[in-house]
Design an enzyme around this catalytic site. Sequence first.
Site, PDB file in Angstrom:
ATOM      1  N   GLU A 109      23.822  -0.193 -17.631  1.00 20.45           N
ATOM      2  CA  GLU A 109      22.762   0.701 -17.195  1.00 20.45           C
ATOM      3  C   GLU A 109      23.020   2.190 -17.461  1.00 20.45           C
ATOM      4  O   GLU A 109      23.021   3.007 -16.534  1.00 20.45           O
ATOM      5  CB  GLU A 109      22.461   0.471 -15.703  1.00 20.45           C
ATOM      6  CG  GLU A 109      21.918  -0.924 -15.451  1.00 20.45           C
ATOM      7  CD  GLU A 109      21.469  -1.174 -14.022  1.00 20.45           C
ATOM      8  OE1 GLU A 109      21.809  -0.357 -13.133  1.00 20.45           O
ATOM      9  OE2 GLU A 109      20.802  -2.191 -13.787  1.00 20.45           O
ATOM     10  N   GLU A 111      19.773  -8.409 -16.836  1.00 22.67           N
ATOM     11  CA  GLU A 111      19.602  -8.433 -15.386  1.00 22.67           C
ATOM     12  C   GLU A 111      18.115  -8.398 -15.057  1.00 22.67           C
ATOM     13  O   GLU A 111      17.357  -7.612 -15.621  1.00 22.67           O
ATOM     14  CB  GLU A 111      20.267  -7.230 -14.709  1.00 22.67           C
ATOM     15  CG  GLU A 111      21.767  -7.225 -14.715  1.00 22.67           C
ATOM     16  CD  GLU A 111      22.341  -6.045 -13.912  1.00 22.67           C
ATOM     17  OE1 GLU A 111      21.608  -5.474 -13.069  1.00 22.67           O
ATOM     18  OE2 GLU A 111      23.497  -5.684 -14.154  1.00 22.67           O
TER      19      GLU A 111
END
Length: 606
Positions: A211, A331
């Site tokens: 991320e 995810e």
Amino acid sequence: MPHPLRTFRRAVRTLAVTAAALLLPLAASQAAQAATTAKAADTVTAAAAPGAGYWHTSGRQILDAAGQPVRIAGINWFGFETSNYVAHGLWSRDYKSMIDQMRTLGYNTIRLPYSDDIFKGTAPASINFSGGMNADLQGLDSLQVMDKIVAYAGQTGLKVILDRHRPDSAGQSALWYTAAVPETTWLTNLKALAARYSGNSAMIGIDLHNEPHDPACWGCGDTTKDWRLAAQRAGNAVLSVNSALLVFVEGVQTVNGVSGWWGGNLMGAGQYPVELSVPGRVVYSAHDYATSVAQQPWFTDPSFPSNMPGLWDKYWGYLFKQNIAPVWVGEFGTTLQSATDQTWLKALVDYLRPTGQYGGDSFSWTFWSWNPNSGDTGGILKDDWTSVDTVKDGYLATIKAPGFGGGGGGGGDTQPPTAPTGLKVTGSTGSSVSLSWTAASDDTGVTGYDVYRGSAKVATTAGTSATDSGLTAGTSYTYSVRARDAAGNVSTASAAVTATTTGSGGNSGCTAAYTVNGYWGSGFGVDVTVTNTGTTAGTSWRLAWTWAGGQQITNMWNAAYTQTGSAVSVSNTAYNGTLAAGGRTSFGFQGTPGAGGVPAVSCTLS
């Protein structure tokens, strides 16, 4: 659009750890020898079942050593990135039983997050060794425990992707480096992992950094912020010691002023692709979440959820649809407590393409998470670390691919499930027939059932009940059911049953408005309004629907009901059955555990 604050998605368990000896990477000669062994292994496995050997890419597909399309359909199992320095849940269960359960449920890949702390010889905390549990993990440091997990996963047929989740256990970082963990440390540790697992094709690749977000950019050219350039440096470092691995590259938060989820924005990858020294190794990775993680403007758009496919196309889906590169949703997750989240998950699963139809020519994915102790998503496991959240797991049924195969995801599995038994009619109205049956069995697990009216397939479900709607009153229909597994194998048909819809079709009918009116931790409430849409009065009405999840009615007022599996039949009481033309009446009920999507409700008035 500023990115909303994200809640802390990781567990709160932290335990003191003791120091252990620093693990030394493989010597260069050992790594070279292992790479030679890996190439030889790929040659041997070229004729093996789908999924064998190391993988590579071609256009939008991930291919195995023999060039067969494969689909990553897996689960995130976090913990190595926390101050426990090991996958969570081992305080409750043996690691092998966890992996066996993942495989049984149809997940084929484990994404293992870690932090760079584990290269400091960290000792795993909170592993239960009582009664012989986890016995072969005693005395091992974190990396050695990771070795055991990777080895057993490979033994059972699962693949593993390692995810550099954090620079240290204290928390995530926007960029791939921090003052305490510089880029040189990041690259050194990536190379150490790549070399450590060289020759072990169970470990198929590394997700370089989790991320990236503002101020990280894509294609801006600033080497201190340009994630695309950093990913090229890291990917080439990995491939320099293990050229067989896939390199998973996440997006950023903002590209050209357009923001999205952390790691979920790959809008720049088309113009500025990641180019590595070894071709066919890049897989782009996106993250996507629901409102239980953070609110986003698209959830309140009046066109939701029909706006979502276009949004996903813009952020990352175009890479797959334009045949640029494979896309892996590394995810995605939700608590499923709101109708918005339930609608979002169904829409995303549909977008990712069903395995039964597209096989390995699909988006890949790993769900967040296996762990129940993810604060804003929960997990596939419930808090006892054993029971399965069957509603949440059920949403994923159509996109699982246990055997990795193209053309249905089943790999070398050619054995069909047994035929369903006990098919029976559980209810009928003037326009619908409800059915239930006994589950079939299969060597790798049944993933769904197809319901046939005569020779026409009229329903597909992951459960053991279904309702066929839109029928003609006073008409007989014959039904049968077939089971299918993730490889696309289909059973023989069940014994047939015949059902006759009620009435003669003389009344012009009714409608039912089904409205979810509330949610709480373990349940939901619904209001239903029945309206006579005909020109004459009716004296009784009946509704039917089938839920997609495992919802159960707990109590109902102003109506009577029966429920078999997911199929529900509702009828009027003695005092509210008569409806004048244009007249209406209402009833309500409560259910558990979560509302799921609004079902299609059939209504018959006679």
